[in-house]
Design an enzyme around this catalytic site. Structure first.
Site, PDB file in Angstrom:
ATOM      1  N   CYS A 164      -7.048   2.297  -8.917  1.00 17.08           N
ATOM      2  CA  CYS A 164      -8.272   2.048  -8.154  1.00 17.08           C
ATOM      3  C   CYS A 164      -7.911   1.650  -6.731  1.00 17.08           C
ATOM      4  O   CYS A 164      -6.744   1.421  -6.425  1.00 17.08           O
ATOM      5  CB  CYS A 164      -9.056   0.903  -8.805  1.00 17.08           C
ATOM      6  SG  CYS A 164      -9.339   1.173 -10.557  1.00 17.08           S
ATOM      7  N   ARG A 209      -7.556   7.232  -4.401  1.00 20.61           N
ATOM      8  CA  ARG A 209      -6.990   6.439  -5.492  1.00 20.61           C
ATOM      9  C   ARG A 209      -7.882   6.463  -6.734  1.00 20.61           C
ATOM     10  O   ARG A 209      -7.453   6.034  -7.808  1.00 20.61           O
ATOM     11  CB  ARG A 209      -6.771   4.993  -5.044  1.00 20.61           C
ATOM     12  CG  ARG A 209      -5.857   4.833  -3.843  1.00 20.61           C
ATOM     13  CD  ARG A 209      -5.794   3.387  -3.390  1.00 20.61           C
ATOM     14  NE  ARG A 209      -5.207   2.550  -4.401  1.00 20.61           N
ATOM     15  CZ  ARG A 209      -3.908   2.239  -4.462  1.00 20.61           C
ATOM     16  NH1 ARG A 209      -3.094   2.725  -3.552  1.00 20.61           N
ATOM     17  NH2 ARG A 209      -3.423   1.482  -5.422  1.00 20.61           N
ATOM     18  N   TRP A 264     -10.908   4.202 -10.701  1.00 18.74           N
ATOM     19  CA  TRP A 264     -10.393   5.273 -11.569  1.00 18.74           C
ATOM     20  C   TRP A 264     -10.440   4.667 -12.965  1.00 18.74           C
ATOM     21  O   TRP A 264      -9.692   3.747 -13.279  1.00 18.74           O
ATOM     22  CB  TRP A 264      -8.954   5.645 -11.190  1.00 18.74           C
ATOM     23  CG  TRP A 264      -8.444   6.845 -11.908  1.00 18.74           C
ATOM     24  CD1 TRP A 264      -8.802   8.145 -11.684  1.00 18.74           C
ATOM     25  CD2 TRP A 264      -7.451   6.884 -12.957  1.00 18.74           C
ATOM     26  NE1 TRP A 264      -8.107   8.980 -12.534  1.00 18.74           N
ATOM     27  CE2 TRP A 264      -7.286   8.242 -13.331  1.00 18.74           C
ATOM     28  CE3 TRP A 264      -6.712   5.917 -13.635  1.00 18.74           C
ATOM     29  CZ2 TRP A 264      -6.403   8.647 -14.339  1.00 18.74           C
ATOM     30  CZ3 TRP A 264      -5.837   6.313 -14.643  1.00 18.74           C
ATOM     31  CH2 TRP A 264      -5.689   7.672 -14.981  1.00 18.74           C
ATOM     32  N   ASN A 316      -7.434  -3.853  -9.663  1.00 19.70           N
ATOM     33  CA  ASN A 316      -6.707  -2.596  -9.885  1.00 19.70           C
ATOM     34  C   ASN A 316      -5.575  -2.920 -10.851  1.00 19.70           C
ATOM     35  O   ASN A 316      -4.707  -3.730 -10.522  1.00 19.70           O
ATOM     36  CB  ASN A 316      -6.144  -2.084  -8.551  1.00 19.70           C
ATOM     37  CG  ASN A 316      -5.207  -0.898  -8.757  1.00 19.70           C
ATOM     38  OD1 ASN A 316      -5.345  -0.169  -9.728  1.00 19.70           O
ATOM     39  ND2 ASN A 316      -4.238  -0.763  -7.863  1.00 19.70           N
ATOM     40  N   GLY A 317      -5.612  -2.337 -12.036  1.00 19.84           N
ATOM     41  CA  GLY A 317      -4.590  -2.652 -13.033  1.00 19.84           C
ATOM     42  C   GLY A 317      -5.219  -2.722 -14.412  1.00 19.84           C
ATOM     43  O   GLY A 317      -6.336  -2.227 -14.610  1.00 19.84           O
ATOM     44  N   GLU A 376       6.038  23.718 -10.507  1.00 18.89           N
ATOM     45  CA  GLU A 376       5.242  23.071  -9.454  1.00 18.89           C
ATOM     46  C   GLU A 376       4.041  23.931  -9.059  1.00 18.89           C
ATOM     47  O   GLU A 376       2.925  23.439  -8.886  1.00 18.89           O
ATOM     48  CB  GLU A 376       6.123  22.760  -8.231  1.00 18.89           C
ATOM     49  CG  GLU A 376       5.417  22.137  -7.049  1.00 18.89           C
ATOM     50  CD  GLU A 376       4.668  20.844  -7.343  1.00 18.89           C
ATOM     51  OE1 GLU A 376       3.829  20.459  -6.509  1.00 18.89           O
ATOM     52  OE2 GLU A 376       4.864  20.266  -8.425  1.00 18.89           O
ATOM     53  N   LYS A 417       0.150  22.760  -9.361  1.00 16.63           N
ATOM     54  CA  LYS A 417      -0.793  22.782  -8.227  1.00 16.63           C
ATOM     55  C   LYS A 417      -2.082  23.517  -8.615  1.00 16.63           C
ATOM     56  O   LYS A 417      -3.181  23.060  -8.359  1.00 16.63           O
ATOM     57  CB  LYS A 417      -0.147  23.453  -6.992  1.00 16.63           C
ATOM     58  CG  LYS A 417       0.934  22.604  -6.334  1.00 16.63           C
ATOM     59  CD  LYS A 417       0.390  21.545  -5.451  1.00 16.63           C
ATOM     60  CE  LYS A 417       0.462  20.106  -5.875  1.00 16.63           C
ATOM     61  NZ  LYS A 417       1.420  19.512  -6.679  1.00 16.63           N
ATOM     62  N   GLU A 430      -4.034  21.348 -11.026  1.00 19.13           N
ATOM     63  CA  GLU A 430      -4.575  20.126 -10.404  1.00 19.13           C
ATOM     64  C   GLU A 430      -5.855  20.381  -9.604  1.00 19.13           C
ATOM     65  O   GLU A 430      -6.817  19.636  -9.695  1.00 19.13           O
ATOM     66  CB  GLU A 430      -3.539  19.507  -9.465  1.00 19.13           C
ATOM     67  CG  GLU A 430      -2.416  18.755 -10.127  1.00 19.13           C
ATOM     68  CD  GLU A 430      -1.408  18.217  -9.097  1.00 19.13           C
ATOM     69  OE1 GLU A 430      -1.053  17.026  -9.181  1.00 19.13           O
ATOM     70  OE2 GLU A 430      -1.001  18.996  -8.215  1.00 19.13           O
ATOM     71  N   HIS A 473      11.230  34.934 -25.670  1.00 20.48           N
ATOM     72  CA  HIS A 473      11.475  34.107 -26.867  1.00 20.48           C
ATOM     73  C   HIS A 473      10.188  33.422 -27.337  1.00 20.48           C
ATOM     74  O   HIS A 473      10.232  32.354 -27.956  1.00 20.48           O
ATOM     75  CB  HIS A 473      12.564  33.064 -26.567  1.00 20.48           C
ATOM     76  CG  HIS A 473      13.853  33.695 -26.141  1.00 20.48           C
ATOM     77  ND1 HIS A 473      14.610  34.494 -26.971  1.00 20.48           N
ATOM     78  CD2 HIS A 473      14.480  33.687 -24.930  1.00 20.48           C
ATOM     79  CE1 HIS A 473      15.669  34.922 -26.301  1.00 20.48           C
ATOM     80  NE2 HIS A 473      15.620  34.467 -25.070  1.00 20.48           N
ATOM     81  N   LYS A 506      -4.246   9.592  -6.933  1.00 21.42           N
ATOM     82  CA  LYS A 506      -3.059   9.902  -6.136  1.00 21.42           C
ATOM     83  C   LYS A 506      -1.785   9.403  -6.786  1.00 21.42           C
ATOM     84  O   LYS A 506      -0.757  10.080  -6.790  1.00 21.42           O
ATOM     85  CB  LYS A 506      -3.193   9.301  -4.734  1.00 21.42           C
ATOM     86  CG  LYS A 506      -2.054   9.623  -3.817  1.00 21.42           C
ATOM     87  CD  LYS A 506      -2.009  11.101  -3.492  1.00 21.42           C
ATOM     88  CE  LYS A 506      -0.703  11.535  -2.876  1.00 21.42           C
ATOM     89  NZ  LYS A 506      -0.415  12.931  -3.023  1.00 21.42           N
TER      90      LYS A 506
END
Ligand code: BG6
Length: 606
Positions: free
Chosen positions: A2, A27, A73, A99-100, A479, A483, A486, A502, A601
């Site tokens: 957050c 955040r 968040w 935040n936590g 990556e 992207k 996301e 395979h 983030k």
């Protein structure tokens, strides 16, 4: 994670609080709220983004020049006004933003409910407001201290109480930064929200509680031992955190990469001596020469940078390298000792899983060297030494410039190790000369973004996507897939090209687009073979290929060309078209590129 913001001064607080939250919105953006103090508390909360809170506050501006605010968040309790912060105690005189995670919140809540407290939300945070109320006995700061001593878990929090012209902030594992102004103070979860007001900051340490008035800042630990504030200067300015003319931070940060890669290498390349100059690495040459292995550990995009660096450490550094998901490393019992060098990689320097992995490695006896972007962050402060990548604040939730910044820092670090483990000077010199060209090569790729835009628009309706790369470009395929996931929410997988036959090749049909990294290098012939295996099953194939490679056109449906680049440096050049492809696919699908759903983030909860 957050975002927390607070203000105490002479100006009207609500506008400053809302603007502070806007700077922290990357955040978390599930709900937002603020409370100001003027006589009593004036609370405003909304579901969704900060702009909804801005509209509400603009309609009924809360009075007062002292306040705290929060953008969420969600961890405990679904996104709703009821679960939005700030949370109040029974008397509605104490307000908390947090935040936590309060691990023991259920037990604390049951204890407080037996004492008659009534809860209004499903969050873990609300117990803190009621706990402070429970301990109140004339000394409010002491009540906050006592409450925090009951909390198991993590917190960066701010507390306000009607009748107290002070802000209280405390930290255990989640970041809190205090901004020092003239006759005013600001608090925030990270410095990006402070630079509009001041560049003089104090990073609060774990276990510290600060009491803040307009003119004074007092810090002490939970046993009331005073601590003198260490004032630091923020190195970058507001431009660094503005979009400028770009529609999104992600696109701005993609286009910043040539300059940012140059910033990461500036002053660190003694080409004639074939030396990487890394002043922050405080391991002795002997430590490095007799080291048994390096263990690179991270999450998300930073983990992919670690996978690329594995090749460099083994090829140039002359040292065995292992790469660990931090989230998995903390489930293991690592057999480490002082001959092992643990390298946590993190843009934010606050990702809780990576921080936890670092603490486990330290406890097991390993030496530690951080690769981090955010100056003064927890991972930077808890490692013995390290390398800052200096790419400036990264606001877009999907990491881009930090990826190539990490690649540059890790490449230099592998050369630094190599020169202490037998890498010949002329070989290192050649590598440094080639690295010096990377910003120009990346600039060339960026000049072709219109072609990527057209292609992404054509594939934006795909439901699934496969990215294939070989050797040092397998992590780049991972990556690229991340992207796309996301920001465009298209399901995508990164797979080693030769691994397809395979199993995953069963997925191939006309609806499954496949993107190959097919640079004209040592693995080119094998990759062409893999392409034909996909084409034979009706797959649609896009290739990232080297300028001048006309042959590949006969094998694939679409080609994005990149300049010729030595194999070891090809991840720099190949990553950029994949970042652009994901960006333009997301724009074509009208996704919220800078605030993708469900993401934050960096995640400061394990
Ligand atoms: C995730 C971010 O939360 O954390 C990713 O959405 C990022 O973009 C990952 O790569 C790791 O973050 P950091 O700050 O430790 O590099």
């Amino acid at each position: 994670m957050c975002g927390i913001f607070g203000y105490i001064g002479d100006s009207s607080a609500w506008r400053i609080l809302v603007n502070g939250l806007k700077r922290l919105e990357y955040r978390g953006y599930d709900s937002a709220g603020l409370v100001t103090l003027d006589g009593g508390l004036h609370l405003l909360r909304t579901r969704g983004t900060v702009s909804a809170l801005d509209r509400l506050a603009s309609r009924t501006p809360p009075p007062g020049s002292l306040g705290i605010a929060h953008t969420r968040w969600a961890t405990h309790g679904r996104p709703s006004v009821r679960n939005a912060h700030p949370h109040l105690d029974c008397s509605r005189r104490i307000a908390v933003v947090h935040n936590g995670i309060v691990d023991n919140y259920k037990a604390l809540r049951a204890f407080l409910e037996r004492k008659g407290h009534r809860f209004r939300s499903d969050t873990d945070t609300e117990v803190i407001a009621h706990l402070i109320e429970h301990f109140e006995n004339g000394d409010f700061e002491q009540a906050v201290r006592k409450a925090l001593q009951e909390v198991d878990g993590t917190y960066g929090l701010a507390v306000l109480r009607s009748g107290e012209q002070r802000l209280f902030v405390a930290r255990r594992q989640s970041p809190i930064v205090i901004g020092i102004g003239r006759g005013e103070h600001f608090v925030a979860s990270d410095p990006t929200a402070l630079v509009d007001h001041t560049r003089k900051v104090v990073y609060l340490d774990d276990g510290h509680l600060a009491s803040i008035t307009r003119d004074a800042l007092h810090i002490a630990d939970l046993r009331r031992v005073r601590v003198s504030p260490q004032v630091k200067q923020i190195a970058w300015d507001v431009q660094a955190i503005d979009k400028g003319d770009y529609p999104h931070f992600m696109l701005k940060e993609i286009h910043e990469q040539p300059d940012r890669i140059s910033d990461t290498m500036r002053g660190r390349m003694a080409v004639r001596e074939g030396k990487a100059v890394l002043g922050g690495v405080r391991l002795t040459d002997e430590d490095i020469a007799r080291a048994r292995r390096v263990i690179l550990s991270a999450c998300g995009t930073s983990w992919h940078a670690g996978l690329v660096a594995e090749y460099w450490f083994e090829h140039l550094g002359g040292i065995p390298a292992e790469v660990e998901y931090a989230t998995e490393f903390i489930t293991k019992h690592p057999q480490l000792d002082e001959r092992d060098i643990f390298i946590p990689i993190s843009q934010s320097g606050e990702t809780a899983d990576t921080l936890e992995a670092l603490r486990r490695a330290k406890a097991a006896g390993a030496r530690t060297l951080g690769m981090v972007n955010v100056v003064g962050s927890s991972i930077a402060r808890e490692t013995e030494c390290g390398v800052y990548i200096h790419v400036g604040p990264e606001i877009g939730v999907a990491s881009t410039k930090a990826f190539t910044g990490h690649l540059c820092g890790l490449f230099l670090l592998s050369l630094y190790f190599g020169r202490r483990r037998g890498l010949p000077q002329d070989h290192a010199r050649t590598m440094l000369r080639q690295l010096a060209h990377v910003p120009t090569l990346v600039q060339k790729v960026l000049s072709r973004s219109r072609k990527v835009k057209q292609l992404a628009a054509r594939y934006a309706k795909a439901r699934n996507f496969i990215y294939l790369g070989r050797g040092i470009n397998f992590p780049v395929a991972l990556e690229g897939a991340l992207k796309l996931k996301e920001v465009s929410y298209i399901h995508a997988e990164g797979i080693p090209s030769a691994e397809m036959k395979h199993g995953p090749i069963a997925l191939i049909d006309r609806q499954m687009p496949v993107l190959f990294l097919a640079n004209r290098d040592e693995s080119y012939k094998r990759v062409l073979q893999n392409i034909q295996e996909i084409r034979a099953r009706g797959g649609r194939v896009i290739a990232i290929a080297t300028d001048g490679d006309t042959q590949i056109r006969h094998y694939v449906h679409d080609v994005l060309y990149v300049p010729p680049v030595p194999l070891l440096l090809s991840p720099f050049v190949n990553a950029v078209p994949l970042q652009l492809f994901a960006y333009y696919a997301a724009v074509a699908r009208e996704c919220n590129v800078d605030k993708p759903r469900n993401l934050a983030k960096s995640v400061t909860v394990t």
